[in-house]
Write a protein that holds these residues in place. Structure first.
Motif, PDB file in Angstrom:
ATOM      1  N   SER A  94       0.814  -1.220   0.000  1.00  0.00           N
ATOM      2  CA  SER A  94       0.000   0.000   0.000  1.00  0.00           C
ATOM      3  C   SER A  94       0.850   1.274   0.000  1.00  0.00           C
ATOM      4  CB  SER A  94      -0.913  -0.005   1.229  1.00  0.00           C
ATOM      5  OG  SER A  94      -0.108   0.077   2.381  1.00  0.00           O
ATOM      6  N   GLY A  95       2.180   1.122  -0.085  1.00  0.00           N
ATOM      7  CA  GLY A  95       3.051   2.306  -0.155  1.00  0.00           C
ATOM      8  C   GLY A  95       3.483   2.813   1.215  1.00  0.00           C
ATOM      9  N   ILE A  96       3.051   2.135   2.277  1.00  0.00           N
ATOM     10  CA  ILE A  96       3.464   2.538   3.626  1.00  0.00           C
ATOM     11  C   ILE A  96       4.855   1.968   3.876  1.00  0.00           C
ATOM     12  CG2 ILE A  96       2.931   2.271   6.080  1.00  0.00           C
ATOM     13  CD1 ILE A  96      -0.037   1.997   5.212  1.00  0.00           C
ATOM     14  N   ARG A  97       5.767   2.799   4.374  1.00  0.00           N
ATOM     15  CA  ARG A  97       7.132   2.326   4.611  1.00  0.00           C
ATOM     16  C   ARG A  97       7.130   1.328   5.763  1.00  0.00           C
ATOM     17  NH1 ARG A  97      10.929   7.062   3.579  1.00  0.00           N
ATOM     18  NH2 ARG A  97      12.254   5.975   5.063  1.00  0.00           N
ATOM     19  N   SER A  98       7.951   0.299   5.633  1.00  0.00           N
ATOM     20  CA  SER A  98       8.041  -0.676   6.708  1.00  0.00           C
ATOM     21  C   SER A  98       9.482  -0.724   7.187  1.00  0.00           C
ATOM     22  CB  SER A  98       7.607  -2.036   6.182  1.00  0.00           C
ATOM     23  OG  SER A  98       7.278  -2.848   7.266  1.00  0.00           O
ATOM     24  N   HIS A  99       9.687  -0.538   8.490  1.00  0.00           N
ATOM     25  CA  HIS A  99      11.048  -0.383   9.006  1.00  0.00           C
ATOM     26  C   HIS A  99      11.461  -1.521   9.916  1.00  0.00           C
ATOM     27  CE1 HIS A  99      12.293   3.693   7.723  1.00  0.00           C
ATOM     28  NE2 HIS A  99      11.001   3.799   7.507  1.00  0.00           N
ATOM     29  N   GLN A 100      12.780  -1.681  10.005  1.00  0.00           N
ATOM     30  CA  GLN A 100      13.349  -2.577  11.005  1.00  0.00           C
ATOM     31  C   GLN A 100      14.238  -1.744  11.919  1.00  0.00           C
ATOM     32  OE1 GLN A 100      15.028  -5.544   8.262  1.00  0.00           O
ATOM     33  NE2 GLN A 100      13.502  -6.956   9.088  1.00  0.00           N
TER      34      GLN A 100
END
Ligand code: NAD
Length: 497
Positions: free
Chosen positions: A13-19
């Motif tokens: 959906s274009g939402i950034r996903s971080h670690q």
């Protein structure tokens, strides 16, 4: 909170996903949980962030403890090179960082660029600290004794950063401890986990800081408890570098004190501006407008109260109100926007309640006072009674009080009338008189003919009273290192028995 499976949908959906960064690896929270990082302007989910707990904090502390001996021994030149490289990376990523700061924290283009310049400066200043932190020779009273006070790093330092000057203050939380040879666990604010933490991990990781030297762990709102317990109860963590509110700072100082550990405190402010009768009126208005409303009043050094010599008061107020009304809050991703949104709904409620309680006690709103969602109008209050909380408490939004004074000692007394003591400014054509008054102001920083905001990386930044006590710039070396005395006797010494 959401699981890692759901974050795959988030990427689509274009939402950034971080670690998060632990021991040189980018990893999910041990539990696999994430939380939503909200764009304060749109209210939409901007990113998904690891929602860590005790196990993650422990891993990060263990990694920092393991990395400490080698980092402490690394030569000054090698350490310096890493800081200089990191500064270059900050500048290379400037445009992207501006965009992230707008989306995550509502920072305007101008405020983000200020932070980037400050951040690169912080790193370049810190690059010199490895050469400044050797120690000194102490003259001995005993013949033939040579005494060395050798500076040594402390060990693992926990950095706890705020959301408001996210990038610059997150970096300030880590650079001095690292430059002194400590390893760090950085816990950024849950309101800006990327700008105040993860991006800093990315920059230092890319610059080549060894695994475990810098670790960044993130947590969901209201989930700080187990992480704080690990950070404050662990024997391995030797010191804390905290920037945030005075209430949290006081509580954490008590926690650190229980275990006799040191904590650097950079806390809230209630910063007065004094406009003396001989001030340049137009320049004073320019300065006050900027200092009151930059980053929509969410900077620790924003001007909260303007004290104006009575002969100038009406003229000052009229010009100031006109300028305040012309400042319209809007979308921070638009470079033309000067004022963005407040960070969250609680911040809006705090500002609204502060104004309402002052008005109920007789204050008058002469500009602003309303908000559209999280966009709060620049607000000017007059006739604020001394028993209104906003008279001396930080509401942390775009609200400023203006009041007249008749003599300068009265102005000094009013300027010193809050529990805070971070910064102040004095406007006058007579710089020497202003300097004399500056000496009477209870603040860590006083700017004559400048705004209450004076952030340059090399200054001894810091406050007094409830604004904390730490000093940054090269003075931070004293906080983040210990002096160890080693003596050598050239000859046999004589003892009384
Ligand atoms: P805050 O005190 O709410 O939070 C600061 C940090 O403390 C965050 O990382 C938060 O997660 C953490 N924290 C909160 N409760 C904790 C707990 N129980 N244990 C461990 N950590 C905990 O402050 P904020 O809202 O992020 O920042 C705004 C405040 O910071 C304002 O008062 C502002 O004036 C002040 N501030 C001061 C300076 C300075 O240099 N003097 C700079 C920026 C902001």
């Amino acid at each position: 909170m959401t699981s890692t499976k759901e974050s795959a949908n988030a990427i689509a959906s274009g939402i950034r996903s971080h670690q998060q960064l632990i021991d040189g690896e980018w990893v999910a929270a041990a539990s696999g949980q994430t939380f939503d990082d909200i764009n304060p302007y749109t209210g939409e989910v901007f990113a998904r962030i690891p929602a860590s707990g005790a196990a993650d904090a422990k891993r990060a502390i263990d990694a920092a403890e393991k990395a400490f001996p080698a980092w402490a021994k690394l030569g000054a030149r090698a350490r310096q090179a890493l800081f200089l490289k990191a500064a270059d990376i900050v500048e290379r990523r400037a445009d992207e960082l501006v965009s992230i700061m707008a989306l995550e924290t509502g920072a305007s283009n101008a405020y983000s660029r200020f932070q980037i310049q400050w951040s690169a400066g912080l790193l370049r200043q810190a690059a010199g600290y490895p050469y400044l932190s050797g120690g000194e020779i102490v003259p001995s009273d005993t013949p033939g004794v040579f005494a060395m006070a050798i500076r040594k790093p402390l060990g693992v330092v926990a950095g706890i950063s705020p959301w408001n000057g996210a990038l610059a203050l997150g970096l300030r939380t880590v650079v001095s401890p690292l430059a002194c040879g400590n390893t760090v666990v950085l816990k950024p604010s849950e309101e800006a986990p990327i700008c105040a933490g993860l991006v800093i991990g990315e920059i230092l990781h890319e610059a080549g800081f060894p695994a475990g030297v810098i670790n960044v762990i993130t947590h969901a709102p209201s989930q700080i408890g187990p992480i704080a317990d690990e950070l404050f109860e662990s024997r391995a963590v030797r010191a804390y570098n905290f920037t945030g509110s005075s209430a949290t700072g006081s509580m954490l100082a008590a926690r650190a004190g229980k275990h006799l550990k040191r904590i650097a405190l950079e806390l809230g402010g209630y910063n007065p501006m004094l406009v003396l009768h001989d001030a340049d009126l137009a320049y004073s208005v320019d300065t006050a407008i900027f200092a009151s409303f930059f980053h929509q009043g969410q900077i620790c050094m924003n001007t909260r109260k303007i004290l104006v010599a009575r002969p100038l008061f009406d003229d000052f107020l009229e010009r100031f109100v006109e300028r305040a009304k012309a400042l319209k809050p809007g979308d921070p991703t638009n470079p033309a926007t000067k004022i963005g949104p407040l960070i969250n709904d609680q911040a809006v409620a705090k500002v609204r309640d502060g104004i309402a309680s002052a008005v109920a006690l007789g204050a008058r709103v002469v500009a602003g006072g309303n908000h559209n969602g999280r966009c709060f109008e620049p607000t000017v209050l007059v006739n604020v009674p001394t028993n209104a909380p906003i008279y001396c408490e930080e509401v942390f939004g775009p609200v400023v009080l203006i009041e007249p004074f008749d003599d300068e000692q009265e102005a000094v007394q009013k300027a010193n009338g809050s529990d805070y003591g971070l910064s102040a400014s004095i406007m006058s054509r007579d710089a020497w008189r202003a300097i004399t008054l500056a000496g009477q102001i209870e603040a860590g920083m006083v700017n004559v003919n400048g705004p209450t905001m004076g952030g340059e990386p090399q200054i001894p930044f810091g406050g007094v009273k409830d604004s904390g006590w730490a000093r940054f710039g090269r003075w931070a070396i004293d906080i983040f290192s210990d002096l160890h005395l080693v003596t050598v006797s050239e000859q046999k010494r004589h003892y009384p028995f």
